[in-house]
Design a protein around this motif. Structure first.
Motif, PDB file in Angstrom:
ATOM      1  N   VAL A 146       0.841  -1.202   0.000  1.00 31.85           N
ATOM      2  CA  VAL A 146       0.000   0.000   0.000  1.00 31.85           C
ATOM      3  C   VAL A 146       0.879   1.256   0.000  1.00 31.85           C
ATOM      4  O   VAL A 146       0.641   2.201  -0.765  1.00 31.85           O
ATOM      5  N   ILE A 147       1.902   1.259   0.841  1.00 34.04           N
ATOM      6  CA  ILE A 147       2.810   2.404   0.913  1.00 34.04           C
ATOM      7  C   ILE A 147       3.545   2.582  -0.413  1.00 34.04           C
ATOM      8  O   ILE A 147       3.682   3.702  -0.916  1.00 34.04           O
ATOM      9  N   GLY A 148       4.020   1.488  -1.004  1.00 39.10           N
ATOM     10  CA  GLY A 148       4.723   1.566  -2.287  1.00 39.10           C
ATOM     11  C   GLY A 148       3.847   2.134  -3.386  1.00 39.10           C
ATOM     12  O   GLY A 148       4.284   2.989  -4.164  1.00 39.10           O
ATOM     13  N   LEU A 149       2.594   1.683  -3.455  1.00 39.84           N
ATOM     14  CA  LEU A 149       1.679   2.204  -4.467  1.00 39.84           C
ATOM     15  C   LEU A 149       1.386   3.682  -4.213  1.00 39.84           C
ATOM     16  O   LEU A 149       1.414   4.495  -5.147  1.00 39.84           O
ATOM     17  N   SER A 150       1.140   4.036  -2.963  1.00 36.29           N
ATOM     18  CA  SER A 150       0.864   5.443  -2.628  1.00 36.29           C
ATOM     19  C   SER A 150       2.051   6.336  -2.990  1.00 36.29           C
ATOM     20  O   SER A 150       1.879   7.411  -3.573  1.00 36.29           O
ATOM     21  N   ALA A 151       3.252   5.881  -2.654  1.00 36.62           N
ATOM     22  CA  ALA A 151       4.455   6.654  -2.966  1.00 36.62           C
ATOM     23  C   ALA A 151       4.641   6.797  -4.474  1.00 36.62           C
ATOM     24  O   ALA A 151       5.013   7.868  -4.962  1.00 36.62           O
ATOM     25  N   ALA A 152       4.369   5.734  -5.220  1.00 35.75           N
ATOM     26  CA  ALA A 152       4.516   5.798  -6.682  1.00 35.75           C
ATOM     27  C   ALA A 152       3.521   6.787  -7.285  1.00 35.75           C
ATOM     28  O   ALA A 152       3.869   7.539  -8.205  1.00 35.75           O
ATOM     29  N   ILE A 153       2.303   6.813  -6.781  1.00 35.97           N
ATOM     30  CA  ILE A 153       1.301   7.762  -7.281  1.00 35.97           C
ATOM     31  C   ILE A 153       1.730   9.199  -6.962  1.00 35.97           C
ATOM     32  O   ILE A 153       1.742  10.067  -7.847  1.00 35.97           O
ATOM     33  N   ILE A 154       2.103   9.440  -5.713  1.00 41.04           N
ATOM     34  CA  ILE A 154       2.518  10.788  -5.300  1.00 41.04           C
ATOM     35  C   ILE A 154       3.760  11.222  -6.060  1.00 41.04           C
ATOM     36  O   ILE A 154       3.827  12.341  -6.588  1.00 41.04           O
ATOM     37  N   ASN A 155       4.767  10.353  -6.145  1.00 39.48           N
ATOM     38  CA  ASN A 155       5.999  10.709  -6.847  1.00 39.48           C
ATOM     39  C   ASN A 155       5.753  10.955  -8.331  1.00 39.48           C
ATOM     40  O   ASN A 155       6.354  11.854  -8.928  1.00 39.48           O
ATOM     41  N   SER A 156       4.864  10.178  -8.944  1.00 42.56           N
ATOM     42  CA  SER A 156       4.527  10.400 -10.354  1.00 42.56           C
ATOM     43  C   SER A 156       3.947  11.792 -10.543  1.00 42.56           C
ATOM     44  O   SER A 156       4.356  12.528 -11.447  1.00 42.56           O
ATOM     45  N   LEU A 157       3.003  12.154  -9.691  1.00 45.49           N
ATOM     46  CA  LEU A 157       2.382  13.478  -9.802  1.00 45.49           C
ATOM     47  C   LEU A 157       3.402  14.594  -9.575  1.00 45.49           C
ATOM     48  O   LEU A 157       3.433  15.579 -10.328  1.00 45.49           O
ATOM     49  N   LEU A 158       4.238  14.455  -8.546  1.00 46.34           N
ATOM     50  CA  LEU A 158       5.242  15.479  -8.258  1.00 46.34           C
ATOM     51  C   LEU A 158       6.240  15.630  -9.397  1.00 46.34           C
ATOM     52  O   LEU A 158       6.622  16.755  -9.763  1.00 46.34           O
ATOM     53  N   LEU A 159       6.664  14.516  -9.984  1.00 50.45           N
ATOM     54  CA  LEU A 159       7.620  14.580 -11.090  1.00 50.45           C
ATOM     55  C   LEU A 159       6.980  15.119 -12.367  1.00 50.45           C
ATOM     56  O   LEU A 159       7.627  15.844 -13.134  1.00 50.45           O
ATOM     57  N   ILE A 160       5.711  14.792 -12.597  1.00 52.30           N
ATOM     58  CA  ILE A 160       5.011  15.357 -13.759  1.00 52.30           C
ATOM     59  C   ILE A 160       4.903  16.868 -13.613  1.00 52.30           C
ATOM     60  O   ILE A 160       5.130  17.613 -14.578  1.00 52.30           O
ATOM     61  N   VAL A 161       4.599  17.337 -12.408  1.00 48.38           N
ATOM     62  CA  VAL A 161       4.545  18.785 -12.171  1.00 48.38           C
ATOM     63  C   VAL A 161       5.924  19.403 -12.397  1.00 48.38           C
ATOM     64  O   VAL A 161       6.039  20.480 -12.989  1.00 48.38           O
ATOM     65  N   ALA A 162       6.990  18.717 -11.971  1.00 45.73           N
ATOM     66  CA  ALA A 162       8.348  19.229 -12.206  1.00 45.73           C
ATOM     67  C   ALA A 162       8.636  19.359 -13.698  1.00 45.73           C
ATOM     68  O   ALA A 162       9.246  20.343 -14.134  1.00 45.73           O
ATOM     69  N   VAL A 163       8.183  18.391 -14.484  1.00 45.85           N
ATOM     70  CA  VAL A 163       8.361  18.478 -15.938  1.00 45.85           C
ATOM     71  C   VAL A 163       7.573  19.666 -16.494  1.00 45.85           C
ATOM     72  O   VAL A 163       8.101  20.442 -17.302  1.00 45.85           O
ATOM     73  N   LEU A 164       6.335  19.810 -16.058  1.00 48.95           N
ATOM     74  CA  LEU A 164       5.516  20.944 -16.514  1.00 48.95           C
ATOM     75  C   LEU A 164       6.168  22.278 -16.143  1.00 48.95           C
ATOM     76  O   LEU A 164       6.200  23.208 -16.955  1.00 48.95           O
ATOM     77  N   PHE A 165       6.688  22.370 -14.928  1.00 47.30           N
ATOM     78  CA  PHE A 165       7.358  23.603 -14.501  1.00 47.30           C
ATOM     79  C   PHE A 165       8.618  23.860 -15.326  1.00 47.30           C
ATOM     80  O   PHE A 165       8.956  25.008 -15.595  1.00 47.30           O
ATOM     81  N   SER A 166       9.310  22.812 -15.724  1.00 47.49           N
ATOM     82  CA  SER A 166      10.500  22.976 -16.559  1.00 47.49           C
ATOM     83  C   SER A 166      10.143  23.548 -17.920  1.00 47.49           C
ATOM     84  O   SER A 166      10.925  24.280 -18.515  1.00 47.49           O
ATOM     85  N   VAL A 167       8.967  23.210 -18.401  1.00 43.14           N
ATOM     86  CA  VAL A 167       8.523  23.707 -19.704  1.00 43.14           C
ATOM     87  C   VAL A 167       7.939  25.113 -19.597  1.00 43.14           C
ATOM     88  O   VAL A 167       8.309  26.010 -20.349  1.00 43.14           O
ATOM     89  N   TYR A 168       7.029  25.325 -18.628  1.00 45.66           N
ATOM     90  CA  TYR A 168       6.304  26.596 -18.532  1.00 45.66           C
ATOM     91  C   TYR A 168       6.986  27.633 -17.651  1.00 45.66           C
ATOM     92  O   TYR A 168       6.659  28.814 -17.725  1.00 45.66           O
ATOM     93  N   LYS A 169       7.899  27.204 -16.800  1.00 47.05           N
ATOM     94  CA  LYS A 169       8.717  28.076 -15.952  1.00 47.05           C
ATOM     95  C   LYS A 169       7.914  29.148 -15.205  1.00 47.05           C
ATOM     96  O   LYS A 169       8.146  30.344 -15.367  1.00 47.05           O
ATOM     97  N   PRO A 170       6.986  28.719 -14.326  1.00 49.79           N
ATOM     98  CA  PRO A 170       6.266  29.715 -13.523  1.00 49.79           C
ATOM     99  C   PRO A 170       7.181  30.298 -12.462  1.00 49.79           C
ATOM    100  O   PRO A 170       8.265  29.783 -12.192  1.00 49.79           O
ATOM    101  N   TRP A 171       6.768  31.369 -11.834  1.00 55.68           N
ATOM    102  CA  TRP A 171       7.498  32.050 -10.746  1.00 55.68           C
ATOM    103  C   TRP A 171       8.910  32.426 -11.163  1.00 55.68           C
ATOM    104  O   TRP A 171       9.873  32.179 -10.458  1.00 55.68           O
ATOM    105  N   LYS A 172       9.026  33.044 -12.306  1.00 54.81           N
ATOM    106  CA  LYS A 172      10.345  33.484 -12.756  1.00 54.81           C
ATOM    107  C   LYS A 172      10.864  34.597 -11.841  1.00 54.81           C
ATOM    108  O   LYS A 172      10.101  35.390 -11.318  1.00 54.81           O
ATOM    109  N   ASN A 173      12.159  34.641 -11.709  1.00 49.96           N
ATOM    110  CA  ASN A 173      12.864  35.670 -10.942  1.00 49.96           C
ATOM    111  C   ASN A 173      12.254  35.918  -9.565  1.00 49.96           C
ATOM    112  O   ASN A 173      11.475  36.837  -9.365  1.00 49.96           O
ATOM    113  N   VAL A 174      12.649  35.076  -8.631  1.00 45.21           N
ATOM    114  CA  VAL A 174      12.204  35.214  -7.253  1.00 45.21           C
ATOM    115  C   VAL A 174      12.742  36.536  -6.697  1.00 45.21           C
ATOM    116  O   VAL A 174      13.929  36.844  -6.843  1.00 45.21           O
TER     117      VAL A 174
END
Length: 166
Positions: free
Chosen positions: A136-164
């Motif tokens: 259960v923990i492995g499946l939950s972690a895989a789902i969460i990590n997939s979503l977090l990494l997909i968001v990281a890919v999207l952020f790499s493309v769209y680059k929100p929050w430029k110049n902090v």
């Protein structure tokens, strides 16, 4: 700090993108792999399922995550991107470190223990409370990590929050 040349940056970006793609693909496979385990009826099948899961986690996902981290580190040190200049880079650093630390100190050892349980108990592993909880923990972690990494890919493309702002 010396800067990378344009050709060095392109090579680094290629390696970074390939490693990140392999990392994300491995996490998605680990998320989908439990669908395969639903049809398991023998001890040898449960062992091979866990052996494949462990193989993907330790020999594909982990090296890909490390290469992604290292190429990101080189990017931050030797290009104009830096570590905290842009919000989207800060997000990627937080997520990368969070996933790698969690995987190294918690999920990786758990996957290794699940393989040992499957090897020792075979089909009876499906009644072991640690094994069930680990699945259960492995499946939950895989789902969460997939979503977090997909968001990281999207952020790499769209680059929100430029110049902090500092």
């Amino acid at each position: 700090m010396p800067q990378l040349s344009a050709s060095q940056q392109k090579l680094l970006k290629t390696i970074h993108l390939l490693a990140a793609g392999l990392w994300l693909s491995s996490v998605i496979i680990l998320m989908l792999l439990p669908l395969l385990s639903r049809g398991i009826t023998s001890g040898d099948e449960i062992y091979m399922y866990n052996r494949a899961y462990h193989f993907i986690d330790m020999l594909i996902l982990t090296p890909a995550a490390i290469v992604t981290f290292l190429t990101g580190l080189i990017y931050s040190l030797f290009t104009q991107w830096g570590f905290v200049r842009h919000g989207w880079i800060i997000y990627k650093w937080i997520i990368t470190l969070l996933i790698i630390i969690t995987g190294t100190f918690y999920l990786g050892p758990m996957v290794t223990k699940l393989l040992a349980i499957a090897d020792a108990k075979r089909i009876v592993a499906l009644q072991d409370s640690y094994y069930i909880q680990g699945e259960v923990i492995g499946l939950s972690a895989a789902i969460i990590n997939s979503l977090l990494l997909i968001v990281a890919v999207l952020f790499s493309v769209y680059k929100p929050w430029k110049n902090v702002k500092r």
